[in-house]
Design an enzyme around this catalytic site. Sequence first.
Site, short mmCIF file in Angstrom:
data_model
loop_
_atom_site.label_atom_id
_atom_site.label_comp_id
_atom_site.label_asym_id
_atom_site.label_seq_id
_atom_site.Cartn_x
_atom_site.Cartn_y
_atom_site.Cartn_z
N SER A 52 0.83 -1.21 0.00
CA SER A 52 0.00 0.00 0.00
C SER A 52 0.86 1.25 0.00
CB SER A 52 -0.89 0.02 1.26
OG SER A 52 -1.85 -0.98 1.19
N ARG A 89 1.62 4.39 -3.12
CA ARG A 89 1.41 5.81 -2.81
C ARG A 89 2.70 6.61 -2.96
NH1 ARG A 89 -2.40 2.71 -0.41
NH2 ARG A 89 -4.35 3.63 0.35
N GLY A 94 -6.04 -3.48 -7.84
CA GLY A 94 -7.15 -2.56 -7.57
C GLY A 94 -6.64 -1.26 -6.97
N ARG A 108 -13.58 -6.36 -11.07
CA ARG A 108 -13.77 -5.72 -9.76
C ARG A 108 -14.48 -4.38 -9.91
NH1 ARG A 108 -8.31 -6.17 -6.46
NH2 ARG A 108 -9.71 -5.44 -4.83
N GLN A 156 -8.97 2.63 -0.41
CA GLN A 156 -8.73 2.94 -1.83
C GLN A 156 -9.64 4.06 -2.30
OE1 GLN A 156 -9.09 -0.69 -4.06
NE2 GLN A 156 -7.28 -1.61 -3.10
N ASP A 183 -6.96 -7.71 4.57
CA ASP A 183 -6.15 -8.55 3.68
C ASP A 183 -5.61 -9.80 4.37
OD1 ASP A 183 -6.61 -6.76 1.64
OD2 ASP A 183 -4.73 -5.69 1.92
N LYS A 206 -12.52 -8.76 -3.61
CA LYS A 206 -11.05 -8.69 -3.64
C LYS A 206 -10.55 -9.44 -4.89
CE LYS A 206 -10.68 -6.27 0.08
NZ LYS A 206 -10.31 -4.85 -0.04
N ARG A 260 -13.02 -13.80 -1.63
CA ARG A 260 -12.22 -14.45 -0.59
C ARG A 260 -13.04 -15.15 0.49
NH1 ARG A 260 -7.27 -10.10 -0.20
NH2 ARG A 260 -6.15 -10.90 -2.03
N ARG A 295 -3.04 -14.04 -2.07
CA ARG A 295 -3.19 -14.27 -0.63
C ARG A 295 -3.84 -15.62 -0.32
NH1 ARG A 295 -1.01 -9.68 1.07
NH2 ARG A 295 -1.69 -7.74 0.11
C1 S3P Z 1 -5.69 -1.02 0.10
C2 S3P Z 1 -6.91 -0.99 0.69
C3 S3P Z 1 -7.73 -2.21 0.88
C4 S3P Z 1 -6.90 -3.46 0.76
C5 S3P Z 1 -5.99 -3.42 -0.43
C6 S3P Z 1 -5.03 -2.26 -0.31
C7 S3P Z 1 -4.96 0.27 -0.06
O1 S3P Z 1 -8.73 -2.23 -0.12
O2 S3P Z 1 -7.74 -4.59 0.68
O3 S3P Z 1 -5.24 -4.62 -0.53
O4 S3P Z 1 -3.74 0.24 -0.32
O5 S3P Z 1 -5.60 1.32 0.07
P1 S3P Z 1 -10.14 -1.43 0.04
O6 S3P Z 1 -9.83 0.00 0.08
O7 S3P Z 1 -10.93 -1.82 -1.18
O8 S3P Z 1 -10.74 -1.95 1.30
#
Ligand code: S3P
Length: 435
Positions: free
Chosen positions: A26, A30, A98, A126, A174, A322, A349, A353, A395
């Site tokens: 994550s 960013r 995603g 998705r 996200q 996750d 996801k 999952r 995962r």
């Molecule tokens: C993430 C947020 C989560 C997580 C993903 C990474 C992120 O998703 O499941 O693996 O980096 O912001 P969601 O925002 O859809 O919950």
Amino acid sequence: METDTITVQQLTHGLQGQLTVPGDKSISHRVAILGALAHGSMRVRNYLCSEDCLNTLRAMQQLGAQVTLGDCPQNFTLTGTGMQPTAPQADIDCGNSGTGMRLMAGVLAALPFRSRMYGDSSLCSRPMNRIITPLGQMGARIRACGAKAGCAPLEIDGGKLSTIDYTLPMASAQVKSAVLLAGMLTEGTTRVHQPAITRDHTERLFAHFGIPCSVSEDRLNIAVQGPVTYKANDITVPGDISSAAFWMVAASILPGSKLTLNNVGLNPTRNAIITVLQRMGADIHIDTVSSTGEPYGNITVTTPQRFVGTEVLPHEIPNLIDEIPVLAVAAAFAEGSTTIRHAAELRVKESDRITTTVQNLRAMGAEVEEFEDGMVIHGGKPLHGAVMDSYGDHRIAMSFLMAGLRAEGATTLLHCTNINTSYPGFKEHLQQLIS
Ligand code: S3P
């Protein structure tokens, strides 16, 4: 030759020694996105060189950011465009990610050119309306062109946006981040309200770059003031707690373990896996190395005396979303029942999952009830090895390989290539620990 299938046998010993898991996924996404818009150059250390994060870095290079490699691929100098990104000459490949697609959509929607993002079959199934709706309310022109309604590829005609005061319908970092990134490029104050605390890496990186962002005391309301210009600022990415979680669970279920995981991110919006495993009786000792910026430290896991089921609390779900597949594996080896509900987000996801975790647990002989929003695992029954699909989900693959280390006989996971989307070097770490 690289093979798509991994087989493990029941281990006759515990996990011993030390391991350093790769950088946080994550945070790496960013860092690439924010570094690409900064003025000047920054040194990035321990970037996650997984398929997902490399796709995001390549996308930023398509926008004009420059990457100069250092002593190893994880360390490089990133030179930003100083808020003058150029239109990508080709469509942007987001692979399986995603996070990459949704966060980049927030940025691309506010930039003055046309772009198109696509991904693999999992990503193209998705839901993208969760970002198209708020960004559309800001004036963004984003079309979901996928075969499935509301799904990628995304075509974006970027341009000037207006601010928004947006309440997220689901606890999603996200979606929050897509709106905040668009907000940072938009004149005025953009506000986001979240129904539960979600990972706050975007907010922490805003602070790192001096981007004006305020967060309410309860951390549910975030505001960013745009448009921003900011300077590049060196950063070291901590290890990914989501990758460390596989080994934390394995060391907790395998007798005779004592394993130290070095430099793991301990952000309080990400560490509920530790809280929940400790509630189950796990013996986890944390030695904090740094508590500023993104906190991180060394985690030592020793086989516990007793390991029992628990109820995961609703507010803990976004904080360990996750880690739920591997937590479910832990629960199958714990005495008594573990309840995981309020987790319907798991269905959208990289795979569904809830279904994939339940199916694989059952294939190994576990007793588990499936619900629309989660599962209840009745643990303590001895599990046996099985041949299982990972459904192309990194995962799921890694979680059930952990189960295979404890289950009787051999366990084979099919379609494991996607492990590289989040954990390059996983196979080598597995080999190191089991030999
Ligand atoms: C993430 C947020 C989560 C997580 C993903 C990474 C992120 O998703 O499941 O693996 O980096 O912001 P969601 O925002 O859809 O919950």
